[in-house]
Design a protein around this motif. Structure first.
Motif, PDB file in Angstrom:
ATOM      1  N   LEU A  61       0.835  -1.212   0.000  1.00 36.25           N
ATOM      2  CA  LEU A  61       0.000   0.000   0.000  1.00 36.25           C
ATOM      3  C   LEU A  61       0.869   1.261   0.000  1.00 36.25           C
ATOM      4  N   LEU A  62       2.046   1.159   0.609  1.00 33.02           N
ATOM      5  CA  LEU A  62       2.938   2.311   0.652  1.00 33.02           C
ATOM      6  C   LEU A  62       3.452   2.663  -0.739  1.00 33.02           C
ATOM      7  N   VAL A  63       3.937   1.645  -1.490  1.00 35.59           N
ATOM      8  CA  VAL A  63       4.471   1.950  -2.823  1.00 35.59           C
ATOM      9  C   VAL A  63       3.351   2.305  -3.795  1.00 35.59           C
ATOM     10  N   MET A  64       2.166   1.717  -3.607  1.00 38.48           N
ATOM     11  CA  MET A  64       1.058   2.069  -4.491  1.00 38.48           C
ATOM     12  C   MET A  64       0.578   3.492  -4.241  1.00 38.48           C
ATOM     13  N   ASP A  70       5.274  -3.180  -6.153  1.00 34.37           N
ATOM     14  CA  ASP A  70       6.394  -4.052  -5.801  1.00 34.37           C
ATOM     15  C   ASP A  70       5.977  -5.506  -5.970  1.00 34.37           C
ATOM     16  N   LEU A  71       6.545  -6.156  -6.983  1.00 34.54           N
ATOM     17  CA  LEU A  71       6.265  -7.569  -7.240  1.00 34.54           C
ATOM     18  C   LEU A  71       7.451  -8.452  -6.879  1.00 34.54           C
ATOM     19  N   SER A  72       8.430  -7.882  -6.185  1.00 35.05           N
ATOM     20  CA  SER A  72       9.654  -8.635  -5.872  1.00 35.05           C
ATOM     21  C   SER A  72       9.564  -9.415  -4.573  1.00 35.05           C
ATOM     22  N   ALA A 250      -1.298  -9.400  -2.422  1.00 37.14           N
ATOM     23  CA  ALA A 250      -1.115  -8.129  -1.714  1.00 37.14           C
ATOM     24  C   ALA A 250      -1.638  -6.964  -2.533  1.00 37.14           C
ATOM     25  N   VAL A 251      -1.382  -6.992  -3.849  1.00 37.51           N
ATOM     26  CA  VAL A 251      -1.924  -5.955  -4.733  1.00 37.51           C
ATOM     27  C   VAL A 251      -3.450  -5.995  -4.698  1.00 37.51           C
ATOM     28  N   ALA A 252      -4.005  -7.209  -4.775  1.00 36.06           N
ATOM     29  CA  ALA A 252      -5.462  -7.367  -4.782  1.00 36.06           C
ATOM     30  C   ALA A 252      -6.090  -6.847  -3.493  1.00 36.06           C
ATOM     31  N   ALA A 253      -5.506  -7.218  -2.345  1.00 35.41           N
ATOM     32  CA  ALA A 253      -6.050  -6.781  -1.056  1.00 35.41           C
ATOM     33  C   ALA A 253      -5.927  -5.271  -0.894  1.00 35.41           C
ATOM     34  N   GLY A 258      -9.175  -0.002  -1.025  1.00 35.16           N
ATOM     35  CA  GLY A 258      -9.365   1.404  -1.354  1.00 35.16           C
ATOM     36  C   GLY A 258      -8.112   2.168  -1.697  1.00 35.16           C
ATOM     37  N   VAL A 259      -6.981   1.476  -1.844  1.00 31.97           N
ATOM     38  CA  VAL A 259      -5.742   2.153  -2.247  1.00 31.97           C
ATOM     39  C   VAL A 259      -5.438   1.763  -3.685  1.00 31.97           C
ATOM     40  N   VAL A 260      -5.650   2.716  -4.594  1.00 26.49           N
ATOM     41  CA  VAL A 260      -5.340   2.516  -5.998  1.00 26.49           C
ATOM     42  C   VAL A 260      -4.171   3.439  -6.307  1.00 26.49           C
ATOM     43  N   PHE A 261      -3.444   3.163  -7.366  1.00 25.63           N
ATOM     44  CA  PHE A 261      -2.207   3.876  -7.665  1.00 25.63           C
ATOM     45  C   PHE A 261      -2.361   5.385  -7.490  1.00 25.63           C
ATOM     46  N   GLY A 262      -1.696   5.908  -6.469  1.00 25.92           N
ATOM     47  CA  GLY A 262      -1.709   7.335  -6.198  1.00 25.92           C
ATOM     48  C   GLY A 262      -2.865   7.793  -5.332  1.00 25.92           C
ATOM     49  N   ARG A 263      -3.881   6.970  -5.163  1.00 22.85           N
ATOM     50  CA  ARG A 263      -5.046   7.357  -4.364  1.00 22.85           C
ATOM     51  C   ARG A 263      -5.143   6.440  -3.158  1.00 22.85           C
ATOM     52  N   GLY A 264      -5.278   7.032  -1.980  1.00 26.25           N
ATOM     53  CA  GLY A 264      -5.264   6.225  -0.768  1.00 26.25           C
ATOM     54  C   GLY A 264      -6.466   6.422   0.119  1.00 26.25           C
ATOM     55  N   GLU A 265      -7.675   6.471  -0.499  1.00 28.69           N
ATOM     56  CA  GLU A 265      -8.872   6.715   0.299  1.00 28.69           C
ATOM     57  C   GLU A 265      -9.079   5.663   1.386  1.00 28.69           C
ATOM     58  N   GLY A 266      -8.617   4.441   1.111  1.00 31.21           N
ATOM     59  CA  GLY A 266      -8.806   3.373   2.093  1.00 31.21           C
ATOM     60  C   GLY A 266      -7.832   3.435   3.244  1.00 31.21           C
ATOM     61  N   GLY A 267      -6.870   4.367   3.169  1.00 34.11           N
ATOM     62  CA  GLY A 267      -5.882   4.495   4.233  1.00 34.11           C
ATOM     63  C   GLY A 267      -5.102   3.207   4.417  1.00 34.11           C
TER      64      GLY A 267
END
Length: 318
Positions: A61-64, A70-72, A250-253, A258-267
């Motif tokens: 969620l931090l990098v998104m 981060d897929l590593s 992790a990307v899916a969750a 509510g965290v989409v690239f650059g938007r973090g409404e879900g906190g």
């Protein structure tokens, strides 16, 4: 032009991350179909299984939030599992393995951040390539065979409970609370929000954009090291496949929360409930005797519905 009746309610509903609706729906299904499954001990077992994913989501969620990915982490988890179970550090103490895992994850995250933040290489390409390299290295070192057993102390710590609450679940909750406080109270948290909202505007406002991206990936790598320790303790053996599915989950969750690239409404708590939704999904599927293929299909459908949800919301906002 006057707003249509109910338009405000619809907007409020669309602002709530899908994770909360999915979690509530699955909870209702369990309550109706198998209420005996909703006791603390049973739920603790299932939630403990997703604790490694829950920890990993904090880095994702931090990098998104800074419009990266981060897929590593799958490769990081596999490499750390090999370090712990292969016997190359036979007799090493628990603090040594913890330090080794955190250092490994941090270095990988720092490399990712440098390539993405400074060299401007695609985040998907960089982190996926790093994961493939690490997986290949483990396959080579282990000759494709499971390396061995994990020191007993890992499994002993993993199985500790404080009342009905497993320690890994409590640990995940505490880390989530710390991340929430870190992003809401620190200067770095404000930088993350600025970069996610508009990186160009953030740059001209004096925000160190590249440094913020690098630090976000470095922290994500550090968190991947923690997730690797939790995951290794959970399976208690060496593996040449462990953790490889966790990055995409992790990307899916994170998106579900509510965290989409650059938007973090879900906190931070939205993705937390995204992970809990997957835990409840496993409970529901197990309860109804649905196997692994059915679980994968259900996970895919939930992710697809979340994507549709955000598509509808974006269309309404324009």
């Amino acid at each position: 032009m006057a707003a249509l009746p109910g338009a405000g309610i619809a907007q409020r509903i669309l602002r709530v991350p899908p994770a909360y609706y999915v979690f509530g729906a699955l909870l209702l299904v369990l309550w109706v179909a198998k209420p005996n499954m909703l006791n603390a001990n049973v739920m603790g077992i299932f939630i403990r299984q997703v604790a490694p994913l829950g920890v990993l989501v904090l880095g994702q969620l931090l990098v998104m939030r800074v419009k990266s990915i981060d897929l590593s982490a799958g490769g990081v988890i596999l490499l750390i599992n090999y370090f712990i179970s292969s016997g190359i550090f036979a007799g090493a103490s628990l603090p040594f393995f913890i330090a080794l895992a955190l250092a490994t994850g941090t270095l990988v995250g720092l490399f990712n951040g440098y390539m993405i933040g400074i060299r401007r290489v695609s985040a998907v390409i960089t982190t996926l390539a790093v994961s493939i390299i690490l997986v290949g290295a483990v396959q080579f070192l282990s000759s494709g065979k499971p390396p061995g057993d994990v020191p007993r102390i890992f499994n002993e710590v993993y199985n500790v409970r404080l009342g009905p609450v497993p320690v890994p679940v409590l640990f995940w909750f505490v880390l989530t609370a710390l991340m929430a406080a870190f992003l809401s109270k620190s200067v770095f948290g404000r930088y993350v929000a600025s970069v996610g909202e508009n990186a160009t505007a953030a740059h001209f406002s004096g925000v160190p954009v590249a440094r913020t991206v690098i630090l976000a990936h470095t922290i994500a790598g550090f968190i991947a090291g923690i997730a690797a320790l939790v995951q290794t303790a959970s399976i208690a053996v060496g593996s040449v496949r462990v953790g490889l599915d966790l990055p995409i989950l992790a990307v899916a969750a994170t998106i579900l929360g509510g965290v989409v690239f650059g938007r973090g409404e879900g906190g931070v708590w939205g993705p937390f409930f995204g992970v809990l939704s997957f835990a409840l999904l496993f409970v529901v599927m197990t309860t109804f005797g649905i196997g692994e293929p059915g679980k994968l299909i259900a996970q895919g459908l939930i992710i697809l519905l979340a994507a549709i949800f955000y598509g509808v919301r974006s269309a309404r906002s324009h």
